[in-house]
Enzyme design. Structure first.
Site, PDB file in Angstrom:
ATOM      1  N   GLY A  32      14.056   0.895  -3.919  1.00  8.22           N
ATOM      2  CA  GLY A  32      13.921   0.412  -4.605  1.00  8.22           C
ATOM      3  C   GLY A  32      15.359  -0.098  -4.979  1.00  8.22           C
ATOM      4  CB  CYS A  36      13.457  -4.291  -3.754  1.00 11.43           C
ATOM      5  SG  CYS A  36      13.881  -3.377  -1.992  1.00 11.43           S
ATOM      6  N   GLY A  43      20.137  -6.554   3.415  1.00 15.91           N
ATOM      7  CA  GLY A  43      19.714  -7.525   4.464  1.00 15.91           C
ATOM      8  C   GLY A  43      20.207  -9.376   3.558  1.00 15.91           C
ATOM      9  CG  MET A  88       9.956  -6.815   4.523  1.00 21.89           C
ATOM     10  SD  MET A  88      10.051  -8.633   5.316  1.00 21.89           S
ATOM     11  CE  MET A  88       8.227  -8.589   6.364  1.00 21.89           C
ATOM     12  CD  GLU A 117       5.389  -1.552  -4.348  1.00 20.72           C
ATOM     13  OE1 GLU A 117       6.295  -0.929  -4.256  1.00 20.72           O
ATOM     14  OE2 GLU A 117       4.411  -1.039  -4.988  1.00 20.72           O
ATOM     15  CD  GLU A 161      39.950  -1.231 -16.242  1.00 19.39           C
ATOM     16  OE1 GLU A 161      40.714  -1.425 -17.047  1.00 19.39           O
ATOM     17  OE2 GLU A 161      40.066  -0.530 -15.458  1.00 19.39           O
ATOM     18  CB  SER A 162      35.890  -3.124 -11.264  1.00 18.17           C
ATOM     19  OG  SER A 162      35.769  -1.493 -11.813  1.00 18.17           O
TER      20      SER A 162
END
Ligand code: XMP
Length: 507
Positions: A315, A320, A376, A403, A445, A499-500
């Protein structure tokens, strides 16, 4: 490796006993005193499987919109690997593997040939089909070398019905060498005669090999390319666990595949383990990657069933929807760490599959103990992925399809000639007796979307590996093994995440 604030609570029914699971954005790597003076001191070489090592531990996903032969060639040249997807007829997938294996060689054994009485059209067709730029011309009856025809000989665009004999270089003008020539002798001969191709012929004059300048140049220019002992690029190919999977595996092995990736959404299903055991028994020498799992128990079972690498991720992929549709999954950092702990006693590497959006994500995956990442989305927008670049809303984009998305399932059904009755698309898959993987995904999915056009796959790999190298230098690690040892994570908050990222700027 250590992680702070990650409680290992006992499993149990009470809400308070739920384990906490984290993903890449939940953590950062802590810098430490480092003796690494330059990033060039750092080696990112890492295991793909128990036996194979990649200089750039990045694998192109086995997805229809990501990996066919051109992507696999580019990835191997960049030091990574491409896994050709399985949603195409066995013969087509095997032909793609063969194409990658032929793309570079030290000595091309069994070079493509064409009869001396063939036409230009036939030669063009064969060159196109095999993806090569030269053909050895042989006597129709005796198979002896009669000449060589290259794409350059056809540059002035002769008509299809003309005989190739008019354009090929004749045997008496060709320089040849014996089959046991060394690479160095071949290089000198090519250089001395200023020629591009050196056919190797046996005592009867029958061609048995070919050395090309192009291959020797590639060897010099790309010393870190992923190659087998014969100098051919490494390639992987995916198979399922039912239907034609045994036949598919055998055809791919015949075509020269280096790694088979046994890939289903729930790799911890008993039928997946049984398929893996069967393949292990039938092909003891082939490298087998198995997945996908997201737990220690799943990883351990795959190792025991014979996996040479375990692919982890339920997931996290950008296309996905498993976690939304089925409510199932484990945030990827925890999934990787759990799998690594289970695989370590078996000495089996982990491939972290899905959810890599930035080089820092890859660095965290490797720091957490994975040895490679599978990507991917990041590669789907490149020139090497299947499909064409289109413009939407003024932006160049390419299609990226999960997929297990409705669109991918529909395409596969159409390819198999299955006509779904209106409104009962997926119910019809099972009744039509299609691959059970399709039936297993009766509810989609995954999603189909577009991703920005990103030019070359090589640049994406370089960017990812550059980030990893930098990360390793902050951790005083010159090798991936040292990185595994030294890496220390801290858990961060939403404020830390804000902050990052670039902030307080007009971007
Ligand atoms: P990224 O994040 O690079 O992830 O796009 C690629 C991985 O996503 C997985 N994948 C899927 N997972 N439904 C899923 O639950 C799907 O339709 C689907 N398609 C691909 C796969 O593991 C891939 O390598």
């Amino acid at each position: 490796m250590s992680i702070e604030l990650l409680p290992t609570l006992p499993a149990g029914p009470a809400a308070t006993a739920f384990r906490l699971a984290l993903t890449y954005d939940d953590v950062l790597l802590v810098p430490r005193r480092s003796s690494v003076r330059s990033r060039s001191e750092v080696s990112t070489s890492s295991r793909l499987t128990r036996r194979l090592t990649l200089a750039a531990p990045v694998v192109a996903a086995n997805m229809e919109t990501v990996t066919e032969a051109p992507m696999a060639i580019a990835m191997a040249r960049a030091g990574g690997l491409g896994v050709i997807h399985r949603f195409l007829p066995v013969a087509h997938q095997a032909a793609m593997v063969e194409r990658v294996k032929r793309a570079e060689n030290l000595i091309i054994r069994d070079p493509y040939r064409i009869g001396e009485d063939a036409t230009v059209g036939e030669a063009r067709g064969l060159m196109r089909e095999k993806g090569v730029r030269s053909l050895l011309v042989v006597g129709r009856d005796d198979g002896r070398l009669a000449g060589i025809l290259t794409a350059r000989d056809l540059r002035l665009d002769p008509a299809d019905d003309e005989p190739i004999a008019r354009y090929a270089t004749r045997r008496d003008q060709l320089v040849t060498a014996p089959p046991d020539v060394t690479l160095e002798e071949a290089r000198l001969t090519l250089h001395r005669h200023r020629i591009e191709k050196l056919p190797l012929i046996d005592a009867d004059g029958v061609p048995v090999g070919l050395v090309t300048v192009q291959d020797l140049v590639a060897l010099r220019e790309r010393p870190h390319a992923s190659k087998d002992v014969r100098g051919r690029l490494l390639v992987g190919a995916a198979i399922g666990v039912r239907g034609d999977y045994l036949e598919r595996a055998a055809a791919l092995i015949d075509a020269g595949v280096d790694v088979l990736v046994l890939d289903i959404a729930h790799g911890h299903a008993e039928h997946a383990l049984a398929a893996l055991e069967r393949l292990r028994g039938d092909h003891p020498d082939i490298d087998l990657v198995a997945g996908n799992v997201a737990t220690a128990a799943g990883a351990d079972d795959l190792c025991r069933a014979g996996a040479d690498a375990v692919k982890v991720g339920v997931g996290p992929g950008s296309a996905c929807t498993t976690r939304i549709v089925a409510g199932v999954g484990v945030p990827q950092l925890t999934a990787v760490m759990d799998a690594v702990a289970a695989c370590r006693p078996h000495d089996v590497p982990v491939i972290a599959d899905g959810g890599i959006r930035e080089p820092g994500d890859m660095a965290k995956a490797i720091a957490a103990g994975a040895e490679c990442v599978m990507v991917g989305n990041l590669l789907a927008g490149t020139d090497e992925s299947p499909g064409t670049v289109v413009t939407r809303g003024g932006r160049k984009v390419k299609v990226y399809r999960g997929m297990a998305s409705a669109a991918a399932t529909q395409r596969r059904m159409a390819a198999e000639g299955i006509e779904p009755p209106a409104g009962t698309l997926f119910a019809s898959v099972r009744s039509a007796g299609a691959d059970v993987d399709l039936a297993g995904h009766a509810v989609p999915e995954g999603v189909e979307a577009t991703v920005p056009y990103r030019e070359s796959a090589t640049a994406i790999v370089a960017n990812l590996v550059g980030g990893l190298r930098s990360s390793m230098s902050y951790a005083d690690a010159r090798t991936v093994a040292e990185f595994h040892e030294n890496a220390e994570f801290v858990r961060i908050t939403q404020a830390g995440l804000l902050e990052s990222r670039p902030h307080d700027l007009d971007l």
